[in-house]
Design a protein around this motif. Structure first.
Motif, PDB file in Angstrom:
ATOM      1  N   GLU A  11       5.364  -3.799  12.285  1.00 33.13           N
ATOM      2  CA  GLU A  11       5.415  -3.074  11.015  1.00 33.13           C
ATOM      3  C   GLU A  11       4.521  -1.840  11.115  1.00 33.13           C
ATOM      4  O   GLU A  11       3.392  -1.926  11.606  1.00 33.13           O
ATOM      5  CB  GLU A  11       4.908  -4.001   9.910  1.00 33.13           C
ATOM      6  CG  GLU A  11       4.843  -3.411   8.527  1.00 33.13           C
ATOM      7  CD  GLU A  11       4.271  -4.416   7.542  1.00 33.13           C
ATOM      8  OE1 GLU A  11       5.025  -4.928   6.705  1.00 33.13           O
ATOM      9  OE2 GLU A  11       3.047  -4.702   7.617  1.00 33.13           O
TER      10      GLU A  11
ATOM     11  N   SER B 171       1.838   0.550  10.120  1.00 36.26           N
ATOM     12  CA  SER B 171       0.663   0.268   9.291  1.00 36.26           C
ATOM     13  C   SER B 171      -0.137   1.522   8.949  1.00 36.26           C
ATOM     14  O   SER B 171      -1.296   1.441   8.558  1.00 36.26           O
ATOM     15  CB  SER B 171      -0.238  -0.747  10.010  1.00 36.26           C
ATOM     16  OG  SER B 171      -0.705  -0.209  11.235  1.00 36.26           O
TER      17      SER B 171
ATOM     18  N   TYR C  32       5.529   3.972   6.406  1.00 35.20           N
ATOM     19  CA  TYR C  32       4.706   2.794   6.124  1.00 35.20           C
ATOM     20  C   TYR C  32       5.561   1.599   5.713  1.00 35.20           C
ATOM     21  O   TYR C  32       6.451   1.707   4.873  1.00 35.20           O
ATOM     22  CB  TYR C  32       3.724   3.137   5.006  1.00 35.20           C
ATOM     23  CG  TYR C  32       2.734   2.058   4.644  1.00 35.20           C
ATOM     24  CD1 TYR C  32       1.719   1.713   5.531  1.00 35.20           C
ATOM     25  CD2 TYR C  32       2.805   1.402   3.419  1.00 35.20           C
ATOM     26  CE1 TYR C  32       0.797   0.729   5.193  1.00 35.20           C
ATOM     27  CE2 TYR C  32       1.887   0.429   3.073  1.00 35.20           C
ATOM     28  CZ  TYR C  32       0.885   0.092   3.972  1.00 35.20           C
ATOM     29  OH  TYR C  32      -0.021  -0.878   3.636  1.00 35.20           O
ATOM     30  N   GLU C  33       5.279   0.460   6.343  1.00 34.16           N
ATOM     31  CA  GLU C  33       5.905  -0.834   6.096  1.00 34.16           C
ATOM     32  C   GLU C  33       7.367  -0.913   6.535  1.00 34.16           C
ATOM     33  O   GLU C  33       8.065  -1.862   6.200  1.00 34.16           O
ATOM     34  CB  GLU C  33       5.754  -1.269   4.625  1.00 34.16           C
ATOM     35  CG  GLU C  33       4.311  -1.649   4.297  1.00 34.16           C
ATOM     36  CD  GLU C  33       4.152  -2.302   2.931  1.00 34.16           C
ATOM     37  OE1 GLU C  33       4.887  -1.928   1.998  1.00 34.16           O
ATOM     38  OE2 GLU C  33       3.295  -3.187   2.811  1.00 34.16           O
TER      39      GLU C  33
ATOM     40  N   TYR D 295      11.409   2.130   1.127  1.00 30.67           N
ATOM     41  CA  TYR D 295      10.221   2.959   1.355  1.00 30.67           C
ATOM     42  C   TYR D 295      10.417   4.413   0.932  1.00 30.67           C
ATOM     43  O   TYR D 295       9.494   5.225   1.067  1.00 30.67           O
ATOM     44  CB  TYR D 295       9.802   2.902   2.832  1.00 30.67           C
ATOM     45  CG  TYR D 295      10.861   3.319   3.837  1.00 30.67           C
ATOM     46  CD1 TYR D 295      11.030   4.650   4.194  1.00 30.67           C
ATOM     47  CD2 TYR D 295      11.682   2.376   4.448  1.00 30.67           C
ATOM     48  CE1 TYR D 295      11.982   5.036   5.118  1.00 30.67           C
ATOM     49  CE2 TYR D 295      12.636   2.746   5.376  1.00 30.67           C
ATOM     50  CZ  TYR D 295      12.788   4.082   5.709  1.00 30.67           C
ATOM     51  OH  TYR D 295      13.740   4.455   6.633  1.00 30.67           O
TER      52      TYR D 295
ATOM     53  N   GLN E 281       7.169  -5.883   0.110  1.00 29.18           N
ATOM     54  CA  GLN E 281       6.544  -7.193  -0.081  1.00 29.18           C
ATOM     55  C   GLN E 281       7.493  -8.162  -0.790  1.00 29.18           C
ATOM     56  O   GLN E 281       7.604  -9.333  -0.422  1.00 29.18           O
ATOM     57  CB  GLN E 281       5.247  -7.046  -0.885  1.00 29.18           C
ATOM     58  CG  GLN E 281       4.181  -6.194  -0.212  1.00 29.18           C
ATOM     59  CD  GLN E 281       4.321  -4.715  -0.547  1.00 29.18           C
ATOM     60  OE1 GLN E 281       5.294  -4.291  -1.174  1.00 29.18           O
ATOM     61  NE2 GLN E 281       3.344  -3.933  -0.119  1.00 29.18           N
TER      62      GLN E 281
END
Length: 250
Positions: A30, A32, A55-56, A199, A218
Motif C-alpha cells: 500500500e 504510504s 496514498y492508500e 482515492y 478503510q
C-alpha cells in the motif's frame, strides 16, 4: 482561503524499511506517502514515469531490486496493462496476511447482508439482522445514462480483488478514467460493478461513480474482509459461485 472538502484527501507520510525478501507468489503493498511515481525501469528517470500512485492505493509486489545507485525499489505488476513497473520501496508498506484475514468468520455466511441505499448513500452490513457496520458511499451519478447507475436489486460478492487497475474511455474526457491501484475491490455484478476504495475524491454521501459503490479505502477494506468468499493468503483475487448477499435499494 478555503478549499472544498470533496477535493481534499487526508494523507500521511510514512516511510518504510524495504523488505528485501519477497515470497515467490508476491505480496500486497500500500502506498504510504501522499503520492509516488511508478517507473518503467528502476531509477529516477523522469522520462520513464508511467503513472502517479496515490496514498492508500494497493499494488501487487513481485520483487525487490536495487538500481545502479543502490536505491531500493519494488517491482509490481499492473493487472490492466499486463506489464510491471517500479516504485521506491520506502514509499510502499507491505501488507501482512493478518491485515486482510476474514472478519467475523464464525458468523453463518447466510446471516450476513450488505445493503446499499442509493438515496441516502449509505452502506450497511448486517449480521443476523443486526447492523454491525455503516459507511457513507458514493454510488452512480444520476446524470449518466441508466447503464451508469448502480443496479438496484439483489446481488452477491462472489468476485474480489485486492488491487485493480480500472480504465475506460479517454481519460481526458468526462466519461473516461485511468486509475491504477484501486484498493479492496468486491464485485457484485457480472458487468463489473463493485465496492472499492476511492482515492480521487472525498465527497462520500454524494453520487459520483459510473455505477460502482465508492468507499474510503478503510471502509472498502472492511467490506472485502467481512464479506464472502475470502481471498486465500498469497492470492490476488478470488472468484466463486457464491458470496455475501447485497441488496441495492432506493
Amino acid at each position: 482561503g478555503y478549499a472544498h472538502s470533496a477535493n481534499v484527501q487526508p494523507v500521511r507520510t510514512l516511510l518504510n524499511t524495504p523488505e528485501t525478501t519477497i515470497r515467490p507468489e508476491g505480496v500486497l503493498a500500500e502506498v504510504s506517502v501522499p503520492y509516488t511515481d511508478a517507473y518503467k525501469t528502476p531509477g529516477f528517470d523522469p522520462g520513464q514515469v508511467a503513472y502517479r500512485l496515490y496514498y492508500e492505493t494497493t499494488h501487487w509486489v513481485e520483487k525487490f531490486v536495487r538500481d545502479s545507485a543502490g536505491y531500493a525499489w519494488y517491482r509490481f505488476y499492473d493487472d490492466k496493462r499486463k506489464v510491471s513497473y517500479y516504485a521506491p520501496a520506502e514509499h510502499l508498506r507491505i501488507i501482512t496476511d493478518g491485515e486482510i484475514a476474514p472478519l467475523s468468520p464464525i458468523v453463518d455466511s447466510n446471516k450476513k447482508l450488505l445493503t446499499v441505499n442509493v438515496t441516502d448513500e449509505i452502506v450497511t452490513a448486517y449480521e443476523d439482522n443486526k447492523p454491525v457496520f455503516m459507511a457513507r458511499c458514493s454510488t452512480g451519478r444520476r446524470s449518466y445514462s441508466i447503464f451508469r447507475t448502480t443496479p438496484l436489486g439483489w446481488h452477491i460478492t462472489n468476485h474480489k480483488r485486492l488491487t485493480r487497475h480500472m480504465a475506460a474511455g479517454d481519460p481526458a474526457s468526462a466519461e473516461g478514467f485511468d486509475l491504477p491501484g484501486i484498493p479492496w475491490v468486491s464485485y457484485f455484478t457480472k458487468s463489473g460493478v463493485s465496492f472499492h476504495g476511492t482515492y480521487w475524491h472525498n465527497d462520500f454521501g454524494v453520487p459520483h461513480s459510473h455505477g460502482c459503490v465508492n468507499l474510503t479505502p478503510q471502509a472498502a477494506k472492511w467490506v472485502l474482509r467481512w464479506s464472502m468468499p475470502a481471498i486465500p493468503p498469497g492470492e490476488q483475487y478470488v472468484l466463486k459461485d457464491y458470496g455475501t448477499s447485497v441488496n441495492v435499494i432506493e
